[in-house]
Design an enzyme around this catalytic site. Sequence first.
Site, PDB file in Angstrom:
ATOM      1  N   HIS A 185      -9.630 -40.559 -14.994  1.00 52.53           N
ATOM      2  CA  HIS A 185      -8.486 -40.634 -14.089  1.00 52.53           C
ATOM      3  C   HIS A 185      -8.802 -39.948 -12.778  1.00 52.53           C
ATOM      4  CE1 HIS A 185      -4.374 -41.432 -13.028  1.00 52.53           C
ATOM      5  NE2 HIS A 185      -4.199 -40.174 -12.659  1.00 52.53           N
ATOM      6  N   TYR A 222      -4.141 -46.944  -5.904  1.00 52.44           N
ATOM      7  CA  TYR A 222      -2.838 -47.450  -5.454  1.00 52.44           C
ATOM      8  C   TYR A 222      -2.687 -47.456  -3.932  1.00 52.44           C
ATOM      9  CZ  TYR A 222      -1.555 -42.445  -5.344  1.00 52.44           C
ATOM     10  OH  TYR A 222      -1.510 -41.092  -5.088  1.00 52.44           O
ATOM     11  N   ARG A 265       8.407 -45.269 -13.527  1.00 48.39           N
ATOM     12  CA  ARG A 265       9.315 -45.164 -12.374  1.00 48.39           C
ATOM     13  C   ARG A 265       8.940 -46.126 -11.256  1.00 48.39           C
ATOM     14  NH1 ARG A 265       6.051 -41.186  -9.508  1.00 48.39           N
ATOM     15  NH2 ARG A 265       5.062 -39.955 -11.149  1.00 48.39           N
ATOM     16  N   HIS A 287       0.458 -43.680 -15.738  1.00 43.94           N
ATOM     17  CA  HIS A 287       0.939 -42.287 -15.737  1.00 43.94           C
ATOM     18  C   HIS A 287       2.183 -42.232 -16.621  1.00 43.94           C
ATOM     19  CE1 HIS A 287      -0.733 -42.158 -11.398  1.00 43.94           C
ATOM     20  NE2 HIS A 287      -1.381 -41.196 -12.007  1.00 43.94           N
ATOM     21  N   GLU A 322       4.520 -36.999 -17.161  1.00 39.67           N
ATOM     22  CA  GLU A 322       3.805 -35.887 -16.526  1.00 39.67           C
ATOM     23  C   GLU A 322       4.765 -34.755 -16.186  1.00 39.67           C
ATOM     24  OE1 GLU A 322       1.803 -36.990 -12.911  1.00 39.67           O
ATOM     25  OE2 GLU A 322       0.863 -35.020 -12.654  1.00 39.67           O
ATOM     26  N   HIS A 340      -1.846 -38.181 -18.678  1.00 38.62           N
ATOM     27  CA  HIS A 340      -1.084 -36.920 -18.788  1.00 38.62           C
ATOM     28  C   HIS A 340      -0.378 -36.814 -20.145  1.00 38.62           C
ATOM     29  CE1 HIS A 340      -2.055 -36.263 -14.658  1.00 38.62           C
ATOM     30  NE2 HIS A 340      -1.294 -37.256 -14.224  1.00 38.62           N
ATOM     31  N   ASP A 368      -8.523 -36.489 -11.677  1.00 39.26           N
ATOM     32  CA  ASP A 368      -7.225 -36.777 -11.061  1.00 39.26           C
ATOM     33  C   ASP A 368      -7.180 -36.430  -9.567  1.00 39.26           C
ATOM     34  OD1 ASP A 368      -4.590 -37.360 -10.575  1.00 39.26           O
ATOM     35  OD2 ASP A 368      -3.752 -36.133 -12.148  1.00 39.26           O
TER      36      ASP A 368
END
Length: 457
Positions: free
Chosen positions: A56, A121, A210, A236, A239, A273, A324
């Site tokens: 990640h 992204y 989300r 994700h 988290e 996560h 990350d």
Amino acid sequence: MRGYFAAQALLPQGWAEDVRIEVGPEGNIVQVEPGAAPDELERLPGIVLPGMGDVHCHAFQRALAGLAERLGSDEASFWSWRQTMYAFLARLGPDDVAAIAAQLYMELLKGGYTAVGEFHYLHHAPDGTPYDDPATMALALHEAASEVGIGLTLLPALYMTGGFGDQSLDDAQRRFRLDPDQLFRLLERLDRVFRDDPARRLGFAPHSLRAVPPAALREAVLEAARRDVAGPIHIHLAEQVREVRECLEQTGRRPLERLMELAELGAQWCIVHGTHLDEDELERLAASGAVVGLCPTTEANLGDGVFPLAAFLDHGGRFAIGSDSNVATSVSEELRLLEYGQRLTLLRRCVGASRAEPHCGALLWRRALAGAALALGRPVGRIAPGFRADLVALEEREPSLVAKRGDQILDALVFAPAGGPVPDVMVGGVWRIRHGRHAAEARISEAYRATLRRLLA
Ligand SMILES: [Zn+2]
């Protein structure tokens, strides 16, 4: 065919001595023979491990490391950090991302990683307009990985909403917008570039519950199954406490429960996560065969919380590690903090170890290797025929490694002081780091410095 000789090597069946490793022209291991004579073979420095996969990564965030540590007027949280990150990336173009990613990927090699999963992204121009070639940013990451020579699993992210309940994207988030149609067009475009390259793999990433509406998530997963362009699927999940609360309020379900209503999880899934999964969710996640992608230094940096590793391992769960936000770039650092988080919470030692595998560092290292191979969808993480010749070679005379044998080596790598970068790293049969240096280090680092000076001026 090239042959190498290692005094000690970590093989799938355990530690072996005097190991001959034959590498084919495509960069795959073709033969491994313990108890061999060194003969005319190239001698590796001493101790040889399979390279680790970093499952990640958001490469551009490397440039933000250290810049978000100042207390502002509001309470500092994941959400205030995210605003700082958004403000920073508003200035980034594809050349900046390529320069930052090259520096980072080189650092990852030196930290013991030989492959990275880029959760991508940052798709569009700063005002949210797609570039003429919508693959511009993805290709910048690919080119950085090629320059450095690290293996890459690229995971373009779906991103459609600013929060649960179809909230609209805010200005900063418009750069991230990608719906399933755009995703599959992008994957087709990238597939033409990646197809014949054994150091590349494509997957995709619904960014989070989300950011992706339920219908789009379901549609993308089904469509990916119908095509053969998509491999691993990363998301994700859980988290932040607030994210769990909002998921419950909006859907009546906890995050993993909700995800499992929308998609059937399996070994091609990586749940990134999972910090705030409850006991029932941990059990269901472990039973699904999915890998949880743990990013301990980032999770610590962002104040996320501590993943309940002991309970997850009790259920037979699989995990891997990720850098990350790239506040750290070392395998040892991630695994150390992963275990220390458990010790500090549970008030006992060697939490990751088991009766069957009593060496704590060794168990964590082996599990992370296996989990990363699944999550990256590539034949990595084992010194065995058919796997990539991704090797990390360590000096036996390094103070923390001297006179260590077998699993003591992995324990020392995790829990003893590091002597410096990993000295020698091979990816796909090609030496990328020799004596702690990359062949293109001067150019890569100068490009990074120039980029940072401009961005921070
Ligand atoms: Zn992330």
